[in-house]
Design an enzyme around this catalytic site. Structure first.
Site, PDB file in Angstrom:
ATOM      1  N   ASP A 159     -22.489  32.272  73.652  1.00 54.54           N
ATOM      2  CA  ASP A 159     -23.364  31.596  72.677  1.00 54.54           C
ATOM      3  C   ASP A 159     -24.476  30.833  73.393  1.00 54.54           C
ATOM      4  O   ASP A 159     -24.208  30.056  74.307  1.00 54.54           O
ATOM      5  CB  ASP A 159     -22.544  30.638  71.807  1.00 54.54           C
ATOM      6  N   ASP A 172     -25.948  27.960  79.337  1.00 58.12           N
ATOM      7  CA  ASP A 172     -27.039  27.236  78.667  1.00 58.12           C
ATOM      8  C   ASP A 172     -26.738  25.744  78.556  1.00 58.12           C
ATOM      9  O   ASP A 172     -27.470  25.019  77.906  1.00 58.12           O
ATOM     10  CB  ASP A 172     -27.284  27.818  77.264  1.00 58.12           C
ATOM     11  N   ASP A 232     -22.006  33.016  79.984  1.00 60.04           N
ATOM     12  CA  ASP A 232     -21.589  32.412  78.728  1.00 60.04           C
ATOM     13  C   ASP A 232     -22.092  33.318  77.604  1.00 60.04           C
ATOM     14  O   ASP A 232     -22.964  34.170  77.825  1.00 60.04           O
ATOM     15  CB  ASP A 232     -22.213  31.009  78.638  1.00 60.04           C
TER      16      ASP A 232
END
Length: 262
Positions: free
Chosen positions: A21, A215, A19
């Site tokens: 961000d 995250d 990922d």
């Protein structure tokens, strides 16, 4: 296995999806270790892709934004929900037509996939992310879906971040259109494992030897598990330890940040 021992399956991982961000960057600042990890993958010719549910930007735009934060990722190593959506529609109905709500990311991807943009009897209505949702465009989308256009959306995120606080995002607009039409969209981006499968196809990878770094438990980890990937949750984004406990599933590994993968 102690906290610092790598997971036994990690030795078998030959390809990576990550990922963007909260994993590589946080508010346009590189997270420590991110640049080194990408450089390590590049130097060792390890196949990888940087994934994002954001459908506003093209891969070229995102490559430039990452470069500005000190992370060098070529545009062919970036896979967005817009690219995944266009790839899916090209497979479903080659040379089709669509009415698209969105910005350069989704519009460019749809053009490149050979689609025609139209407001007259399109095969699909595609809702992507934009900073300025037009009530007129949403009304048009609702009417076209009621007339029979199939409803597709790039991602389910209900809100997005801004300096002033949360902004309504694609998921919120999807809900508005669903309420008015009674039709649910088919959503391509995470947590649909379709996003990961199309990414794997892009780099010729297989799920059994590919890792996913994210995250968020509710998108990255659950979609990674469903796609059969080795899942790594990093604590640099939204999730904290208490957050992990809220879910009935677990990632294969929980690390402080991407720096721990080096």
């Amino acid at each position: 296995m102690t906290q610092n021992d790598p997971h036994p399956r990690r030795a078998e991982i030959e390809c990576w999806l990550t990922d963007m961000d909260g994993v590589l960057v946080h508010e346009n600042r590189a997270i420590p270790g991110a640049s080194d990890l990408i450089a390590h993958w590049q130097e060792n010719e390890i196949p990888y892709l940087v994934l994002t549910n954001n459908s506003i930007f093209t891969a070229r735009d995102l490559s430039a934004r990452l470069a500005a934060s000190g992370i060098s990722v070529p545009e062919n190593r970036i896979w967005t929900s817009a690219l995944a959506t266009a790839a899916f529609l090209k497979q479903q109905q080659p040379g089709g037509s669509a009415f698209v709500i969105g910005e350069a990311g989704i519009l460019t991807a749809m053009h490149d996939a050979g689609y025609v943009m139209t407001e007259t009897d399109p095969d699909f209505v595609v809702v992507g992310e934009t900073r300025n949702y037009s009530f007129e465009a949403i009304t048009k989308a609702i009417r076209l879906i009621i007339k029979g256009a199939r409803f597709i959306s790039t991602n389910p995120d209900a809100t997005g971040p801004s300096h002033e606080g949360p902004l309504p995002a694609t998921g919120a607009i999807n809900a508005l259109i669903t309420k008015a039409t009674g039709k649910q969209p088919y959503i391509i981006g995470k947590p649909n494992p379709m996003m990961f499968r199309s990414a794997l196809n892009q780099i010729g990878a297989h799920s059994h030897n590919t890792g996913m770094i994210g995250d968020r438990m509710d998108t990255d980890v659950v979609a990674g598990i469903e796609a059969g990937l080795h899942t790594v949750l990093v604590m640099t984004g939204i999730s904290d330890r208490a957050e992990i406990e809220r879910f009935p599933f677990r990632p294969d590994e929980v690390l402080g940040s991407v720096a721990d993968l080096l």
